[in-house]
Design an enzyme around this catalytic site. Sequence first.
Site, mmCIF file in Angstrom:
data_model
loop_
_atom_site.group_PDB
_atom_site.id
_atom_site.type_symbol
_atom_site.label_atom_id
_atom_site.label_comp_id
_atom_site.label_asym_id
_atom_site.label_seq_id
_atom_site.Cartn_x
_atom_site.Cartn_y
_atom_site.Cartn_z
ATOM 1 N N CYS A 195 -26.017 37.097 14.922
ATOM 2 C CA CYS A 195 -26.916 36.932 16.072
ATOM 3 C C CYS A 195 -27.789 38.163 16.269
ATOM 4 O O CYS A 195 -28.951 38.063 16.644
ATOM 5 C CB CYS A 195 -26.108 36.666 17.321
ATOM 6 S SG CYS A 195 -24.818 37.894 17.565
ATOM 7 N N GLU A 232 -35.735 32.567 15.092
ATOM 8 C CA GLU A 232 -34.482 33.016 14.489
ATOM 9 C C GLU A 232 -34.179 32.147 13.276
ATOM 10 O O GLU A 232 -34.075 30.930 13.399
ATOM 11 C CB GLU A 232 -33.350 32.899 15.506
ATOM 12 C CG GLU A 232 -32.039 33.387 14.953
ATOM 13 C CD GLU A 232 -30.883 33.240 15.933
ATOM 14 O OE1 GLU A 232 -30.753 32.162 16.536
ATOM 15 O OE2 GLU A 232 -30.114 34.204 16.075
ATOM 16 N N GLU A 283 -24.120 33.915 25.278
ATOM 17 C CA GLU A 283 -24.491 34.858 24.211
ATOM 18 C C GLU A 283 -25.291 34.055 23.207
ATOM 19 O O GLU A 283 -24.742 33.253 22.465
ATOM 20 C CB GLU A 283 -23.229 35.408 23.529
ATOM 21 C CG GLU A 283 -22.347 36.229 24.410
ATOM 22 C CD GLU A 283 -22.917 37.608 24.678
ATOM 23 O OE1 GLU A 283 -23.940 37.975 24.057
ATOM 24 O OE2 GLU A 283 -22.356 38.310 25.519
ATOM 25 N N LYS A 288 -13.216 25.777 21.833
ATOM 26 C CA LYS A 288 -13.835 24.713 21.025
ATOM 27 C C LYS A 288 -14.580 25.411 19.881
ATOM 28 O O LYS A 288 -15.686 25.909 20.051
ATOM 29 C CB LYS A 288 -14.803 23.917 21.906
ATOM 30 C CG LYS A 288 -15.011 22.463 21.508
ATOM 31 C CD LYS A 288 -15.678 22.249 20.174
ATOM 32 C CE LYS A 288 -17.160 22.532 20.179
ATOM 33 N NZ LYS A 288 -17.692 22.584 18.795
HETATM 34 P P1 NAD Z 1 -24.919 26.086 18.065
HETATM 35 O O1 NAD Z 1 -25.550 26.399 19.361
HETATM 36 O O2 NAD Z 1 -25.421 24.937 17.294
HETATM 37 O O3 NAD Z 1 -23.345 25.826 18.255
HETATM 38 C C1 NAD Z 1 -22.493 26.751 18.884
HETATM 39 C C2 NAD Z 1 -21.291 26.030 19.434
HETATM 40 O O4 NAD Z 1 -21.723 25.139 20.456
HETATM 41 C C3 NAD Z 1 -20.536 25.177 18.426
HETATM 42 O O5 NAD Z 1 -19.157 25.195 18.727
HETATM 43 C C4 NAD Z 1 -21.111 23.797 18.689
HETATM 44 O O6 NAD Z 1 -20.241 22.741 18.288
HETATM 45 C C5 NAD Z 1 -21.280 23.827 20.182
HETATM 46 N N1 NAD Z 1 -22.284 22.899 20.708
HETATM 47 C C6 NAD Z 1 -23.375 22.401 20.075
HETATM 48 N N2 NAD Z 1 -24.040 21.555 20.890
HETATM 49 C C7 NAD Z 1 -23.353 21.522 22.060
HETATM 50 C C8 NAD Z 1 -23.531 20.843 23.292
HETATM 51 N N3 NAD Z 1 -24.564 20.019 23.494
HETATM 52 N N4 NAD Z 1 -22.637 21.058 24.276
HETATM 53 C C9 NAD Z 1 -21.595 21.903 24.115
HETATM 54 N N5 NAD Z 1 -21.363 22.556 22.962
HETATM 55 C C10 NAD Z 1 -22.236 22.378 21.953
HETATM 56 O O7 NAD Z 1 -24.968 27.442 17.255
HETATM 57 P P2 NAD Z 1 -24.480 27.718 15.772
HETATM 58 O O8 NAD Z 1 -25.470 27.120 14.845
HETATM 59 O O9 NAD Z 1 -23.041 27.339 15.627
HETATM 60 O O10 NAD Z 1 -24.558 29.305 15.755
HETATM 61 C C11 NAD Z 1 -25.709 29.974 15.520
HETATM 62 C C12 NAD Z 1 -26.336 30.489 16.797
HETATM 63 O O11 NAD Z 1 -25.397 31.277 17.529
HETATM 64 C C13 NAD Z 1 -27.494 31.408 16.524
HETATM 65 O O12 NAD Z 1 -28.553 31.107 17.383
HETATM 66 C C14 NAD Z 1 -26.935 32.781 16.834
HETATM 67 O O13 NAD Z 1 -27.883 33.745 17.175
HETATM 68 C C15 NAD Z 1 -26.006 32.500 17.928
HETATM 69 N N6 NAD Z 1 -25.007 33.568 18.043
HETATM 70 C C16 NAD Z 1 -25.094 34.418 19.100
HETATM 71 C C17 NAD Z 1 -24.190 35.466 19.221
HETATM 72 C C18 NAD Z 1 -24.248 36.429 20.370
HETATM 73 O O14 NAD Z 1 -23.283 37.155 20.596
HETATM 74 N N7 NAD Z 1 -25.317 36.485 21.113
HETATM 75 C C19 NAD Z 1 -23.200 35.630 18.259
HETATM 76 C C20 NAD Z 1 -23.157 34.738 17.190
HETATM 77 C C21 NAD Z 1 -24.064 33.695 17.115
#
Ligand code: NAD
Length: 487
Positions: free
Chosen positions: A289, A390, A255, A180
């Site tokens: 991240c 962040e 992650e 997804k």
């Molecule tokens: P997000 O949490 O908003 O979304 C991530 C994914 O989860 C997307 O596909 C989104 O559609 C989905 N999602 C959102 N709400 C959901 C729910 N209630 N149930 C299931 N899925 C849901 O994050 P973002 O804004 O897309 O990405 C940024 C974040 O990701 C930052 O906090 C960053 O640090 C983190 N990140 C972490 C890593 C790592 O390896 N630790 C790598 C990249 C990004």
Amino acid sequence: MTSMERPAPGRLLIDGGWREALSGKSFDTTNPADESVITSVAEAGSDDVDLAVQAARKAMLGPWGKTTAAERGKILWRMGDLIHERLASLSLIETLDTGKTLFDSGKIELPMAAAIFHYYAGAVAAVGGRTLASRPDAFTFTLREPVGVVAAIVPWNFPFLLASWKVAPALAAGCAVIVKPASQTPLSALEMGRIGLDAGLPPGVLQILPGGGSSAGMALVRHPGVDKVAFTGSTEVGKNILREAAGTMKRVTLELGGKSPNIVFADADLEAAAKGAFNAIFYNKGEVCAAGSRLLVERSIHEEFVARVAERAEQVVLGDPREKSTRMGPVVSAQQMEAVLGYVERGKSEGARLVAGGRRALEVNGGKGYFVRPTVFDGVTPEMTIAREEIFGPVLATLEFADLDDAIARGNATIYGLAAGVWTRDVTKAHRVARALKAGTVWVNAYNLYDPALPFGGFKQSGFGRELGLEALDGYLETKSVWLNLV
Ligand code: NAD
């Protein structure tokens, strides 16, 4: 145009075919560099999720469940090769959807994704149990079995690369995967689906469901036919997923976010450290991240060092990410731009000193696109919002420290624990700090280096489980103990 240059259809990939969504919905994905619509993509709803989960379960019971490790390795290797063959079109798609430079997508991230498929093509051979000679009256051993159907939920900052971090080890382990992608950046995941089909994956083994987080994402998390959720995203959503997954006791790896310290001692090679500190926060517009978003500098060199980093930030050329001269593209969306600029205002109002950037770059591209100047704050103190939260954008908070113990204490003063950097010429100091920092990755005299063989993941609220390396396979395997009675 050859068929390989034609983009994958903007539909759902379910059970080996491209389908319109049962939800009847679609959404537009836009180019953040000029705010134009790239294309429209089918939007998965809960019925689509259900269909994909059924297909995945069927695939696990079919030929995929009977493949040998060598057969899976061959398909993974082919997927890595196809990424290389399609590099030009894949990197352009990634750049259009995310705003990252073509250099970053084409020279760094897509090749790294290919390397990950190639790595797991070999690592399949490492999946094996143990024979335990503890009892004379029984033959006891362990089997490692695929956990089953995996929902891989990925964010928008490295859409293809982070999907590959999950898809490659999951396939190596023998699982079926439903990806997804984030709704901001659905396109390259569809290409990965096509690559999987072209490499010989049977129907239902790799399915791609673009859609919303709270709709398609949550439907996957709650679905009783999904055995494991592999999630990368924000800590807030990660907590929500953990709570919801408890209903069906799914396996979960998370992650999550970070506020990683990058610690510069006075004895470091300051030119290398300044370049490293710059790249640590500004690679991919700070949408990383592991970004070194808290720069901790030893007091005696603080002023001079921050000036060096600020000077680099001031020189950054923003522009169309497809242009060779561009060093930084736009942030991913209008919403993200507003969030980042909100943090800049917060920093100023809480008393931090702005020494570079701090504004939307309206002079770029006639004011179209979500360009934010790389921003450096000095005089940041630990209680300020920009030191704690962040930002996930091109904003650096610099703080100072007095000595080694102070550096460690400040470095660890965060709810997160994803990564950290240390810059020093003193080997003993480097080792001491690397051990004392509560972070899943510590770079010494470097930052943002990754290797398919090196596990990556978080301490504390940056999540749990590891991606990459042999460790990632554990997240996609169950262990079964078998007793064979010998009496
Ligand atoms: P997000 O949490 O908003 O979304 C991530 C994914 O989860 C997307 O596909 C989104 O559609 C989905 N999602 C959102 N709400 C959901 C729910 N209630 N149930 C299931 N899925 C849901 O994050 P973002 O804004 O897309 O990405 C940024 C974040 O990701 C930052 O906090 C960053 O640090 C983190 N990140 C972490 C890593 C790592 O390896 N630790 C790598 C990249 C990004």
